[in-house]
Design an enzyme around this catalytic site. Sequence first.
Site, PDB file in Angstrom:
ATOM      1  N   ASP A 292       0.814  -1.210   0.000  1.00  0.00           N
ATOM      2  CA  ASP A 292       0.000   0.000   0.000  1.00  0.00           C
ATOM      3  C   ASP A 292       0.851   1.266   0.000  1.00  0.00           C
ATOM      4  OD1 ASP A 292      -2.722   1.084   0.162  1.00  0.00           O
ATOM      5  OD2 ASP A 292      -1.901   2.052   1.937  1.00  0.00           O
ATOM      6  N   GLY A 427      -3.723   6.106  -2.010  1.00  0.00           N
ATOM      7  CA  GLY A 427      -3.371   5.585  -3.328  1.00  0.00           C
ATOM      8  C   GLY A 427      -4.544   5.415  -4.280  1.00  0.00           C
ATOM      9  N   LEU A 428      -5.628   4.781  -3.812  1.00  0.00           N
ATOM     10  CA  LEU A 428      -6.741   4.467  -4.710  1.00  0.00           C
ATOM     11  C   LEU A 428      -7.408   5.759  -5.205  1.00  0.00           C
ATOM     12  CD1 LEU A 428      -8.590   2.399  -6.036  1.00  0.00           C
ATOM     13  CD2 LEU A 428     -10.019   2.450  -3.991  1.00  0.00           C
TER      14      LEU A 428
END
Length: 556
Positions: A292, A427-428
């Site tokens: 992640d 991140g997403l």
Amino acid sequence: MQLTLWTYEGPPHVGAMRIATAMTDLHYVLHAPQGDTYADLLFTMIERLPKRPPVTYTTFQARDLGGDTAQLFKNAAKESFERFKPQAMIVGASCTAELIQDDPGGLSKALNLPIPVIPLELPSYQKKENWGASETFYQIVRHLTVQDTKIAAATHISQRQEKLAAGKKPSCNILGPTALGFRHRDDIKEVSKMLTMLGIEINVVAPQSASPSDITRIPQADFNVVLYPEIAQTTASWLSRMYGQPFTKVVPIGVNASIDFMKEVAQLAGISEEKVLKEIKSNSSWYARSVDSTYLTGKRVFIFGDATHVIAAARISRDEMGFQVVGMGTYSREFAKDVREAAKSYGLEAIITDDYLEVEEKVAELSPELVLGTQMERHIAKRLGVPCAVISAPVHVQDFPARYAPQMGFEGANVIFDTWIHPLMMGLEEHLIMMFREDFEFNSNVPASHLGHVGAASASSHQVTEAAPYFELEVPVVDQEQPDKKEEFDTQQQSTTQQSSVDQAVWSADALKELGKIPFFVRGKARRNTEKYAIEHGMQQITLETLYDAKAYYSR
Ligand code: SF4
């Protein structure tokens, strides 16, 4: 004269107050004008201490200047001795009192008090708060330790080895933590834990919680742990010259630095650290390696603060987070050399300044994706729309948290990991925004959605979204549809043809639209590179083509 709106450090007598307030059974008599008691609030409101600092101010007024201000000082010193019955006293002057040149040291000597009275010479017009704290601590230790026991370093080493061989635990002092120190309260606990794990006894922690009689015991330790060089390095160097006590150079902020610190300490104590280090598990090391965190790699970070925290933050940024350090600097002039040397190892030139406008200019020029700094950088980053985390004093009240929040040691590294990552978009979301830029709620004009209320406010009102300071484009643009402006632009162009070079390029509407498609976190950098490219190539208008040419030019 220097026009100053924000100052990173207070005057040196505030540094002296930090030492006095940290200690117990010590009183500070400060020759100062009425109004200087404002400094009490730093301790009672920002640090939320449940007691007033042990400081008596003479609080002279304009009408006193025609009278005997020296007598005023003598009365204040005598009364505070009688009222507070301290083990020792420090006496000195604030900036204004320095000008009237009463001599607090000489005047208190004349009082002949039955306790040590330590005079402080703090040049308010040349030096600042941290220097004041360092000098005060040094003078206290110098006056209170028994100097006729001076021994050479070699003798000290052999004495330590003998004690160790006889089965006595090695011992050290922890030097540097003060009142109003950024996370000093919890750093002491974390470092004490590390030392105890290694089997090292803690002789004295100072100045925090130490009384003058504790200070007299400092020479009994085998070595010194210097937590904050800005505060304790001068004292530690003197102790090493005087009593042969070596001192630590590694400040344990970050996982790697904490490991190095334990090794250094073990070496000074003449013991082995291997077994202890094997038992340590660090969340932050694993978190930073977990998949992640991949999106953190190469994030461009700018770092500013006091020297100790900046040097530590740069190391963590590069070696533990995978960031790219694009700029670093300090306001600690006394430690400029150390920061310059550290910056060199990142291929950078350090900024040494106490002018926040200079820092702001640098941040704007470098367009980092994350700023690590003080409370000032938090304001700068807010204005420029860049995420920011606080790593160093000066800080506001929220950085004296109720919860356990060290910066040092392995728990400190966990706190740092969470704090620095928090302001960044996850991140997403970052990925989705790059793919779907037009979304009404999640778009590059609003901050990260996990920052909750700010994002929600922006999304719920279109107007707010447009006015939001985050990731705004503030560039002059030529709208070809509007002949008036076009005319204006042409006139401007004509007038500049007389000049040999162009100093500002104007964006065409389509180029600006294309710029908007670049992910927000690198958009500022792309904008500046393109403008620089246009100016260097004598262009007055940035077209789509200029944008792509600049991209190709800089990616070579
Ligand atoms: S004496 Fe110094 S600290 Fe006090 S008010 Fe004047 S300038 Fe400020």
